[in-house]
Design an enzyme around this catalytic site. Structure first.
Site, PDB file in Angstrom:
ATOM      1  N   TYR A   1      28.951  43.519  35.589  1.00  0.00           N
ATOM      2  CA  TYR A   1      30.501  43.465  36.312  1.00  0.00           C
ATOM      3  C   TYR A   1      32.172  43.358  36.125  1.00  0.00           C
ATOM      4  O   TYR A   1      32.640  43.658  36.105  1.00  0.00           O
ATOM      5  CB  TYR A   1      29.660  42.524  37.955  1.00  0.00           C
ATOM      6  CG  TYR A   1      30.999  42.531  38.945  1.00  0.00           C
ATOM      7  CD1 TYR A   1      30.802  43.520  39.934  1.00  0.00           C
ATOM      8  CD2 TYR A   1      31.554  41.472  39.298  1.00  0.00           C
ATOM      9  CE1 TYR A   1      31.720  43.837  41.148  1.00  0.00           C
ATOM     10  CE2 TYR A   1      32.937  42.237  39.566  1.00  0.00           C
ATOM     11  CZ  TYR A   1      32.933  42.491  40.832  1.00  0.00           C
ATOM     12  OH  TYR A   1      34.037  42.666  42.357  1.00  0.00           O
TER      13      TYR A   1
ATOM     14  N   ASP B   1      35.800  41.977  50.724  1.00  0.00           N
ATOM     15  CA  ASP B   1      36.832  41.087  49.527  1.00  0.00           C
ATOM     16  C   ASP B   1      38.347  41.225  49.765  1.00  0.00           C
ATOM     17  O   ASP B   1      38.844  42.180  49.685  1.00  0.00           O
ATOM     18  CB  ASP B   1      36.244  41.988  48.310  1.00  0.00           C
ATOM     19  CG  ASP B   1      37.175  40.747  47.022  1.00  0.00           C
ATOM     20  OD1 ASP B   1      37.430  40.233  47.234  1.00  0.00           O
ATOM     21  OD2 ASP B   1      37.227  42.313  45.773  1.00  0.00           O
TER      22      ASP B   1
END
Lengths: 133, 133
Positions: free
Chosen positions: B14, B38
């Protein structure tokens, strides 16, 4: 919702209380009905009595908690921190790499704690490592 | 349950994919029905399309993600990591201190991501800071 500064101060107080072996000070940070899932992936301990038992045993290991990076807050009710739990043994240092995530009540007490680490996050002294084949 | 090595490799992948601005590689780590919160404390994005939109915008900021400590796994379905998202601006460096917690499906795909950081975790260049009184 508790503010960021309060949550960060509580996590720092947690580290400091743990490191001076002050069980009462650690427990004072928790809500009466809090849950502690340490490690994450196991059955959570719930309530002050179960949490007191847990920390009583944990602190007997004599680990020192060392922050690995600055404590993080959030846009919500949580704060998080990466730290290492370090135990000095005659044969060397055992280091457990952990991330704790805590949620907080409006009153600023910890309502849940989750500790993220697995067997692969435990560093043991060379001589203690099982020989992988 | 995905194993620790797989989850840690996925989190490293990631970071690496984000840093080479490879949106498809980031998305390939996610389950089709995953949620991304997020920052934590805001409404989660759900599903590949919403997540693609989110990362498309996020990556346009040109941030580089720098691990602040080794990635942690767990005894369960999750892994976590502390990192800094760094943006270099003409007037200096902006650094956002984050902890991400990801849960994984049995197939090894990310089913949820939560990013812990608050306004107090954003370091801005001196000249950009509002004067606190």
């Amino acid at each position: 919702m508790p503010n960021e500064a309060h949550m960060k101060a509580a996590l720092q107080a947690y580290i400091d209380a743990y490191n001076r072996n002050d069980l009462e000070a650690v427990l004072s940070l928790y809500d009466d009905n809090a849950t502690v899932e340490d490690p994450y992936g196991t059955l959570p301990k719930q309530g002050k009595e179960a949490i007191a038992d847990f920390y009583g045993s944990a602190m007997a290991n004599g680990a020192t908690l060392e922050l690995a990076a600055p404590i993080r807050a959030s846009h919500g009710d949580s704060a998080a921190m990466a730290f290492d739990a370090v135990v000095n043994l005659p044969q060397g240092q055992v280091r457990v790499r952990v991330i704790d995530v805590m949620t907080f009540s409006d009153a600023g007490l910890i309502t849940s704690m989750r500790a993220y680490f697995g067997p692969s996050d435990i560093e043991v002294p060379e001589a203690n490592q099982s020989s992988a084949s």
